[in-house]
Design a protein around this motif. Structure first.
Motif, short mmCIF file in Angstrom:
data_model
loop_
_atom_site.label_atom_id
_atom_site.label_comp_id
_atom_site.label_asym_id
_atom_site.label_seq_id
_atom_site.Cartn_x
_atom_site.Cartn_y
_atom_site.Cartn_z
N MET A 1 39.12 76.93 -74.79
CA MET A 1 39.90 75.75 -74.27
C MET A 1 40.33 75.69 -72.92
SD MET A 1 43.79 74.92 -75.94
CE MET A 1 44.96 74.04 -74.89
N ALA A 2 41.22 76.43 -72.52
CA ALA A 2 41.76 76.45 -71.20
C ALA A 2 40.88 76.60 -69.81
CB ALA A 2 42.87 77.41 -70.82
N SER A 3 39.81 77.49 -70.23
CA SER A 3 38.90 77.98 -69.17
C SER A 3 38.07 76.78 -68.79
CB SER A 3 37.79 79.32 -69.53
OG SER A 3 37.38 78.81 -70.64
N ASN A 4 37.97 75.53 -69.63
CA ASN A 4 37.23 74.55 -69.12
C ASN A 4 38.25 73.52 -68.43
OD1 ASN A 4 34.97 75.81 -70.47
ND2 ASN A 4 35.63 74.83 -72.52
N ILE A 53 47.44 79.42 -71.48
CA ILE A 53 46.99 80.25 -70.49
C ILE A 53 47.76 81.63 -70.24
CG2 ILE A 53 46.82 80.39 -67.96
CD1 ILE A 53 46.10 77.36 -68.02
N LEU A 54 48.97 81.40 -70.49
CA LEU A 54 49.86 82.41 -70.22
C LEU A 54 49.80 83.68 -71.52
CD1 LEU A 54 53.41 81.19 -69.12
CD2 LEU A 54 51.84 82.72 -67.93
N LYS A 55 49.37 83.13 -72.62
CA LYS A 55 49.02 84.05 -73.80
C LYS A 55 47.67 84.59 -73.82
CE LYS A 55 52.08 81.30 -76.98
NZ LYS A 55 51.76 80.59 -78.30
N SER A 56 46.69 83.77 -73.30
CA SER A 56 45.37 84.07 -73.45
C SER A 56 44.86 85.03 -72.03
CB SER A 56 44.37 82.80 -73.31
OG SER A 56 43.09 83.24 -73.17
N LEU A 57 44.03 85.95 -72.31
CA LEU A 57 43.59 86.76 -71.25
C LEU A 57 42.17 86.62 -71.06
CD1 LEU A 57 44.37 90.28 -69.87
CD2 LEU A 57 42.12 89.84 -70.82
N CYS A 58 41.50 86.40 -72.17
CA CYS A 58 40.00 86.20 -72.18
C CYS A 58 39.59 85.23 -73.14
CB CYS A 58 39.10 87.54 -72.17
SG CYS A 58 37.48 87.30 -72.53
N GLY A 59 39.27 83.90 -72.51
CA GLY A 59 38.83 83.03 -73.43
C GLY A 59 37.66 83.08 -74.21
N CYS A 60 36.69 83.90 -73.67
CA CYS A 60 35.46 84.09 -73.94
C CYS A 60 35.30 85.07 -75.16
CB CYS A 60 34.34 84.80 -72.95
SG CYS A 60 34.21 83.76 -71.61
N GLU A 80 37.15 99.59 -68.30
CA GLU A 80 36.01 99.54 -69.01
C GLU A 80 36.68 99.84 -70.60
OE1 GLU A 80 36.55 101.40 -66.25
OE2 GLU A 80 34.78 100.03 -65.10
N GLU A 81 37.32 100.70 -71.05
CA GLU A 81 37.94 101.14 -72.25
C GLU A 81 38.66 99.90 -72.71
OE1 GLU A 81 40.47 104.43 -74.81
OE2 GLU A 81 40.12 104.66 -72.49
N ILE A 82 39.49 99.20 -71.97
CA ILE A 82 40.19 97.89 -72.47
C ILE A 82 39.09 96.88 -72.85
CG2 ILE A 82 41.30 96.02 -71.97
CD1 ILE A 82 43.37 97.88 -70.36
N MET A 83 37.96 96.84 -71.85
CA MET A 83 36.89 95.68 -72.36
C MET A 83 36.11 96.31 -73.68
SD MET A 83 35.63 95.06 -68.30
CE MET A 83 34.01 94.21 -68.94
N GLU A 84 35.90 97.72 -73.65
CA GLU A 84 35.13 97.89 -74.69
C GLU A 84 36.05 97.64 -76.19
OE1 GLU A 84 33.85 102.23 -76.54
OE2 GLU A 84 33.22 101.83 -74.33
N GLU A 92 28.77 86.01 -72.75
CA GLU A 92 27.75 85.42 -71.72
C GLU A 92 28.39 84.74 -70.52
OE1 GLU A 92 24.22 81.93 -71.79
OE2 GLU A 92 24.38 83.42 -73.38
N ASP A 93 28.12 84.85 -69.13
CA ASP A 93 28.66 84.48 -68.07
C ASP A 93 30.12 84.65 -68.03
OD1 ASP A 93 28.74 83.18 -65.51
OD2 ASP A 93 29.24 81.29 -66.53
N CYS A 94 30.56 85.96 -68.56
CA CYS A 94 32.10 86.34 -68.47
C CYS A 94 32.18 87.27 -67.61
CB CYS A 94 31.99 86.80 -70.04
SG CYS A 94 33.87 86.76 -70.44
N GLY A 95 33.48 87.71 -67.69
CA GLY A 95 33.93 88.85 -66.69
C GLY A 95 34.90 88.35 -65.72
N LYS A 96 35.50 87.14 -65.78
CA LYS A 96 36.54 86.66 -64.91
C LYS A 96 37.55 87.09 -65.05
CE LYS A 96 33.51 82.40 -64.60
NZ LYS A 96 33.40 81.15 -65.43
#
Length: 109
Positions: A1-4, A53-60, A80-84, A92-96
């Protein structure tokens, strides 16, 4: 939602990117976003998007700020551990969100 979203605050013409940038600098509340990003917090777009936006860290990966903050508070201090563990930054096209995750680790919350 918000990332767009391109513009989060139509009154002050503040972009989504500027809001996330302020969050990477430590903004975690509406008042802090007002100060660091310049959002008004009162226009319809602010009211619609800032709470999400304040609640969401990663929309993907649909990862919440609270999830990451809780992991950091429990002693997880590796990007890396948090991402895992959460799936954040792995779409896809993530990591922001990596800069924001690292800021949470650096701040200890």
């Amino acid at each position: 939602m918000a990332s767009n979203i391109e513009t989060v605050c139509t009154r002050n013409n503040i972009s989504y990117k500027a809001v996330r940038g302020a969050m990477m600098e430590g903004a975690r509340t509406l008042d802090e976003l007002k100060e660091k990003a310049g959002v008004c917090g009162e226009c319809e777009t602010c009211k619609e998007h800032i709470p999400y936006i304040l609640k969401s860290l990663c929309g993907c990966g649909e990862v919440s700020m609270k999830t990451v903050q809780d992991l950091v508070k429990s002693g997880v201090n590796s990007l890396e551990e948090i991402m895992e563990r959460t799936g954040a930054g792995q779409g896809e096209d993530c990591g922001k969100c990596q800069g924001l995750i690292q800021n949470i680790i650096d701040q200890g919350y």
